[in-house]
Structure formats: structure tokens, C-alpha cells
Design an enzyme around this catalytic site. Structure first.
Site, PDB file in Angstrom:
ATOM      1  N   HIS A 137      11.280  -3.291   4.240  1.00  0.00           N
ATOM      2  CA  HIS A 137      10.037  -4.081   4.183  1.00  0.00           C
ATOM      3  C   HIS A 137      10.425  -5.561   4.190  1.00  0.00           C
ATOM      4  O   HIS A 137      11.512  -5.918   3.718  1.00  0.00           O
ATOM      5  CB  HIS A 137       9.334  -3.720   2.868  1.00  0.00           C
ATOM      6  CG  HIS A 137       7.973  -4.303   2.674  1.00  0.00           C
ATOM      7  ND1 HIS A 137       7.769  -5.594   2.261  1.00  0.00           N
ATOM      8  CD2 HIS A 137       6.741  -3.766   2.829  1.00  0.00           C
ATOM      9  CE1 HIS A 137       6.465  -5.820   2.150  1.00  0.00           C
ATOM     10  NE2 HIS A 137       5.816  -4.739   2.490  1.00  0.00           N
ATOM     11  N   ASP A 214      15.005  -0.983  -3.712  1.00  0.00           N
ATOM     12  CA  ASP A 214      13.567  -1.250  -3.637  1.00  0.00           C
ATOM     13  C   ASP A 214      12.847   0.086  -3.811  1.00  0.00           C
ATOM     14  O   ASP A 214      12.830   0.915  -2.897  1.00  0.00           O
ATOM     15  CB  ASP A 214      13.262  -1.894  -2.269  1.00  0.00           C
ATOM     16  CG  ASP A 214      11.774  -2.066  -2.029  1.00  0.00           C
ATOM     17  OD1 ASP A 214      10.971  -1.563  -2.834  1.00  0.00           O
ATOM     18  OD2 ASP A 214      11.418  -2.707  -1.014  1.00  0.00           O
ATOM     19  N   GLN A 217       8.122   2.454  -2.812  1.00  0.00           N
ATOM     20  CA  GLN A 217       7.493   3.664  -2.262  1.00  0.00           C
ATOM     21  C   GLN A 217       8.039   4.949  -2.875  1.00  0.00           C
ATOM     22  O   GLN A 217       7.650   6.034  -2.461  1.00  0.00           O
ATOM     23  CB  GLN A 217       7.682   3.709  -0.738  1.00  0.00           C
ATOM     24  CG  GLN A 217       7.011   2.594   0.010  1.00  0.00           C
ATOM     25  CD  GLN A 217       5.487   2.614  -0.090  1.00  0.00           C
ATOM     26  OE1 GLN A 217       4.889   3.625  -0.463  1.00  0.00           O
ATOM     27  NE2 GLN A 217       4.871   1.494   0.214  1.00  0.00           N
ATOM     28  N   LYS A 240       1.355   0.573  -7.027  1.00  0.00           N
ATOM     29  CA  LYS A 240       1.655   1.759  -6.202  1.00  0.00           C
ATOM     30  C   LYS A 240       1.881   2.989  -7.080  1.00  0.00           C
ATOM     31  O   LYS A 240       2.181   4.071  -6.608  1.00  0.00           O
ATOM     32  CB  LYS A 240       2.871   1.483  -5.314  1.00  0.00           C
ATOM     33  CG  LYS A 240       2.600   0.370  -4.274  1.00  0.00           C
ATOM     34  CD  LYS A 240       3.688   0.287  -3.246  1.00  0.00           C
ATOM     35  CE  LYS A 240       3.764  -1.051  -2.546  1.00  0.00           C
ATOM     36  NZ  LYS A 240       2.743  -1.235  -1.518  1.00  0.00           N
ATOM     37  N   CYS A 378       4.458  -4.674   7.611  1.00  0.00           N
ATOM     38  CA  CYS A 378       5.456  -5.591   7.027  1.00  0.00           C
ATOM     39  C   CYS A 378       6.879  -5.111   7.295  1.00  0.00           C
ATOM     40  O   CYS A 378       7.780  -5.278   6.452  1.00  0.00           O
ATOM     41  CB  CYS A 378       5.246  -5.801   5.525  1.00  0.00           C
ATOM     42  SG  CYS A 378       3.677  -6.549   5.151  1.00  0.00           S
TER      43      CYS A 378
HETATM   44  N1  7TS Z   1       8.933  -2.846  -0.560  1.00  0.00           N
HETATM   45  C1  7TS Z   1       8.343  -1.754  -0.020  1.00  0.00           C
HETATM   46  C2  7TS Z   1       9.189  -0.593   0.420  1.00  0.00           C
HETATM   47  C3  7TS Z   1       6.955  -1.735   0.114  1.00  0.00           C
HETATM   48  O1  7TS Z   1       6.370  -0.665   0.648  1.00  0.00           O
HETATM   49  C4  7TS Z   1       6.188  -2.850  -0.311  1.00  0.00           C
HETATM   50  C5  7TS Z   1       4.711  -2.911  -0.097  1.00  0.00           C
HETATM   51  C6  7TS Z   1       6.856  -3.927  -0.889  1.00  0.00           C
HETATM   52  C7  7TS Z   1       8.232  -3.898  -0.984  1.00  0.00           C
HETATM   53  C8  7TS Z   1       6.125  -5.097  -1.456  1.00  0.00           C
HETATM   54  O2  7TS Z   1       5.367  -4.685  -2.560  1.00  0.00           O
HETATM   55  P1  7TS Z   1       4.375  -5.697  -3.281  1.00  0.00           P
HETATM   56  O3  7TS Z   1       3.650  -4.859  -4.276  1.00  0.00           O
HETATM   57  O4  7TS Z   1       5.172  -6.775  -3.885  1.00  0.00           O
HETATM   58  O5  7TS Z   1       3.460  -6.213  -2.188  1.00  0.00           O
HETATM   59  N2  7TS Z   1       4.245  -2.125   0.946  1.00  0.00           N
HETATM   60  C9  7TS Z   1       3.010  -2.164   1.498  1.00  0.00           C
HETATM   61  C10 7TS Z   1       2.647  -1.332   2.546  1.00  0.00           C
HETATM   62  O6  7TS Z   1       3.359  -0.497   3.075  1.00  0.00           O
HETATM   63  N3  7TS Z   1       1.372  -1.595   2.878  1.00  0.00           N
HETATM   64  O7  7TS Z   1       0.922  -2.601   2.100  1.00  0.00           O
HETATM   65  C11 7TS Z   1       1.933  -2.954   1.211  1.00  0.00           C
END
Ligand code: 7TS
Length: 419
Positions: A137, A214, A217, A240, A378
Site C-alpha cells: 500500500h 503492515d 489487512q 479495520k 492506493c
Molecule cells: N496498509 C494497508 C495494507 C492498507 O490496506 C491500508 C488501508 C493502509 C496501510 C493504510 O491504513 P490507514 O488506516 O492508515 O488509512 N487500506 C485501504 C484500502 O484498501 N481501501 O481503503 C483503505
């Protein structure tokens, strides 16, 4: 099941996972969109919140709101206790050795920025390599690009195969004595691929690299044990994991956190301040400048209680059944091209429908009550590797049903007839 590398077996004998009951816990699911029942398949973007989380946040503001760690009155003491108790719930969730190894952040993005910026200042030097994968990401790419620019280190990318799995032999070859950091996703948000993080960490340690996982997910779809993984850092977002937005977690081994300089400075994170200089507070407060997201932490604590209260193995099996069902229906449909067919994957299904633009498909699915995400998710560099601009992504959670999978595919059949 210490990591996702072991996918749950498919029979449900002995399961106490009750999908009908689970759905009742999430009030938002019981509504119509465009005159159709909502089918929420955008869980990789954010999960919905059970009533117990909504209530915990409301009760905090209704009964306990005060600033934390200031101690002169009972409300503040109570808020501090709730806030710190939530921290120990996170510690339990991921089996961290110590509660002060849990740092509150805004989310995954902020957590990676704290780590990357701190390592750029403290350990990275010209000639060092930061190894990531092609499926990261942007949140696990751009902070490392900045860290590389600031320190003179080099960003190196481990490739993936056609199924969207990490090319493990290439990863091994890329590891060398200059590899200072290995930063990889546990699960790909676009492909659903589950990476063998334990092995990734073990190999990285052999060359003395610091490991950053990370977990954005992975956290809601597995049991994560940071001591068993033996990673230096593990990060995830509360939203999440059925918790509120604006709260996330940076886990770091005590010794690594001690070495890392603070990211933000100001109140709470100091021990002493004069006009000339300041000294830092102890862990975890060194990384928590300013008034934290207290209600967010309390809400995440309630989400963890909720997550712990359900049959987690049953939930994982249920999600794998949804994935299997999806794959069978996709196979039976002409014109669907799947992206991400790893053997070990979570219920994230990325696809293209013939020549249709993903956003057109998304709009037409929404007309039928089905919520998906479309675009590059992303992961623009991954899209470049795949030679496409974007996909349609259906991402499932434990409250989705097999009926909803069928609705998705019936809706896709309709979309095909419109285009
Ligand atoms: N890393 C992964 C693997 C992610 O899926 C996401 C967000 C992030 C980092 C960033 O997370 P945040 O909570 O700091 O924004 N992924 C997604 C997505 O797949 N669709 O919207 C956000």
C-alpha cells in the site's frame, strides 16, 4: 494459528459462529441503498462497527470524558484507567510482552511514518537498503521513499509472481548485508495475498535487518502473535478491526522503541523542558505527544472485546467459505479476470469485467445496493506491475453472507447486460 499462513480448514463442525446473530450486532447493515438491501463489500477500506463499540464511545463521552494522565480529579483518573486498560487489551490481542510496547497512533499510516522517520534519523545511512514488496500500500512505500531520500539509503522492491504471491527466492536473493530494513505487508489490500511473514522476518534477521510488518489487512482476519512472529514492529488501524477511525497501533519491541526518536513533540511526551532543551518521557508516552484520541482508544478496546467474544476460528472458516464461493461463481462467469489468485489469501477479490471501466462497474453495482471499491486501491506501483489502471474490489468481513456473494454475482450479470 499464530499467523495467517495457516488457512483455517473448511469444515464447520463444532463451530459456534452464528452469522445471523453476528449481523444483528451491526446496526448499519440493516438498511437499504437505492431501494435494495445494503450489501457492504468494502471491508478492506473500513469495517462496520458493532453496537457495543458505538455504545462504548457514547458512554465514554456521556459518563467519563476528561483528559488523561493529569490526575487531579476522579473523572480524569477514570478516563486514564479506561484509556490504559484499552492499551492492555491491544497488548493481549497481539501478545506483546509489555503494554508500553503499544503506542497509540492515528492509524497504520501514521504508525509507519513514525517508524520510517525515526529510523531515517537514527540508523539509516548512505548505502543502506530498505526492502519492500511490489504489493505494498502507498502507506508502506512513500514513508520509506522519504526515509531513503533523507538518509541516502536505497529503496529495493521484491517482485511478485503471476498469482500475486511474493517471489520468495527473489526476496531471499535481495537480502544482503546492506539490508537495514524489511517492510512488508502481512496481507495485500488489493490481492488478498497472505505473506509468509514469519519466514520473511526470520530471513531478514539473518542479515540483521529491522522488520516492519503492515498488519492493516491481517488484524481482523487472523490471530496475530508478535512474539511468535518476532518482528521488530507491527502496525494496524482500529477502523479495520470494527473499531473507530482515527485510532491505530504501533507495536515495537521495547529496545527498538527506546532507540527510536520521537515523531512529534510537545506536551505529554516530555520528562523535562527548559527553554534550551527537553528530555523525553518513558515509553509509550514518548510517542504520544498532545492529547490523544481517548474515546478512540476506548472504542478500540470495546472492538477487541467484541472480536474476542466471537468464535474466531469459525469466523475465519466462514470468510474462507465466502472466498471459495466467490471464486466458484467467478469461474462460471465469462469476462471476469481475477487479480490475486494466491493459494493463501483472505476474502479480497479484485477483478475486471471485460473491458468495462472499474468505476462504471462500481457505480452500476451501487445502483443495486452493492458497495465495492474501484480504482488503484492506493497500490499504484502494483497496478503498474499488473499492467492495469485499477480493479473492482469486493472485500469481505465476518458479517457477510453467502447470499450476499450470490447477490454480487447476480448484480454483475446485470452490469454486463448494461454495458
Ligand atoms: N496498509 C494497508 C495494507 C492498507 O490496506 C491500508 C488501508 C493502509 C496501510 C493504510 O491504513 P490507514 O488506516 O492508515 O488509512 N487500506 C485501504 C484500502 O484498501 N481501501 O481503503 C483503505
Amino acid at each position: 494459528m499464530s499467523s495467517l499462513s495457516a488457512v483455517a480448514p473448511k469444515n464447520s463442525i463444532g463451530s459456534t459462529f452464528d452469522i445471523a446473530k453476528i449481523r444483528q450486532d451491526f446496526p448499519i447493515l440493516n438498511q437499504s441503498i437505492k431501494g435494495r438491501p445494503l450489501v457492504y463489500l468494502d471491508n478492506a477500506a473500513t469495517t462496520q462497527k458493532p453496537q457495543v463499540v458505538i455504545d462504548a464511545i457514547s458512554q465514554f463521552y456521556g459518563n467519563s470524558n476528561a483528559n488523561v494522565h493529569r490526575g487531579a480529579h476522579s473523572l480524569s483518573d477514570n478516563a486514564t484507567e479506561l484509556f490504559e486498560h484499552a492499551r492492555t487489551k491491544v497488548q493481549g490481542l497481539i501478545n506483546a510482552k509489555k503494554s508500553h510496547e503499544i503506542i497509540w497512533t492515528k492509524g497504520t499510516t501514521e504508525a509507519i511514518n513514525i517508524i520510517a522517520s525515526g529510523l531515517a534519523q537514527s540508523i539509516l545511512k548512505p548505502g543502506d537498503e530498505i526492502l519492500i514488496s511490489a504489493m505494498e500500500h502507498h502507506a508502506n512505500i512513500v514513508p520509506w521513499q522519504m526515509a531513503a531520500q533523507r538518509s541516502g539509503a536505497k529503496l529495493v522492491v521484491a517482485p511478485i509472481n503471476k498469482q500475486g504471491e511474493l517471489n520468495f527466492s527473489a526476496y531471499k536473493k535481495l537480502l544482503n548485508k546492506n539490508t537495514a530494513i524489511v517492510a512488508m505487508t502481512h496481507v495485500s489490500n488489493t490481492l488478498g495475498t497472505i505473506n509468509p511473514v514469519k519466514e520473511i522476518v526470520q530471513l531478514a534477521k539473518q542479515v540483521g535487518a529491522i522488520t516492519v510488518i503492515d498488519g492493516a489487512q491481517a488484524i481482523a482476519h487472523s490471530t496475530v502473535d508478535v512474539q511468535q512472529l518476532d518482528c521488530d514492529f507491527y502496525v494496524f488501524s482500529g477502523h479495520k478491526l470494527f473499531g473507530p477511525t482515527g485510532i491505530g497501533v504501533l507495536y515495537g519491541k521495547e529496545q527498538r522503541l527506546e532507540q527510536l526518536p520521537p515523531f512529534q513533540t510537545g506536551g505529554e511526551m516530555i520528562k523535562t523542558v527548559s527553554f534550551q532543551q527537553a528530555t523525553w518521557n518513558e515509553l509509550p508516552y514518548k510517542f504520544e505527544a498532545g492529547t490523544p484520541n481517548i474515546a478512540g482508544a476506548v472504542g478500540l478496546g470495546a472492538a477487541i472485546d467484541y472480536f474476542n467474544s466471537i468464535d474466531r476460528v469459525g469466523a475465519m472458516r466462514h470468510e474462507q467459505r465466502l472466498l471459495d464461493h466467490c471464486l466458484v461463481l467467478a469461474e462460471g462467469m465469462d469476462d471476469i479476470e481475477l487479480y490475486g489468485t494466491a493459494k493463501n489469501k483472505t476474502a479480497i477479490v479484485s477483478f475486471l469485467l471485460g473491458d468495462a471501466h472499474p468505476s462504471d462497474v462500481g457505480t452500476l453495482l451501487n445502483q443495486q445496493g452493492v458497495a465495492v471499491r474501484t480504482g488503484h486501491h492506493c497500490t499504484m506501483p502494483l497496478m503498474n506491475e499488473l499492467g492495469i489502471a485499477g480493479t473492482v474490489r469486493a472485500s469481505f468481513s465476518l458479517y457477510n453472507t453467502e447470499e450476499e456473494v450470490a447477490i454480487l454475482f447476480a448484480a454483475l450479470t446485470k452490469v454486463k447486460s448494461f454495458l
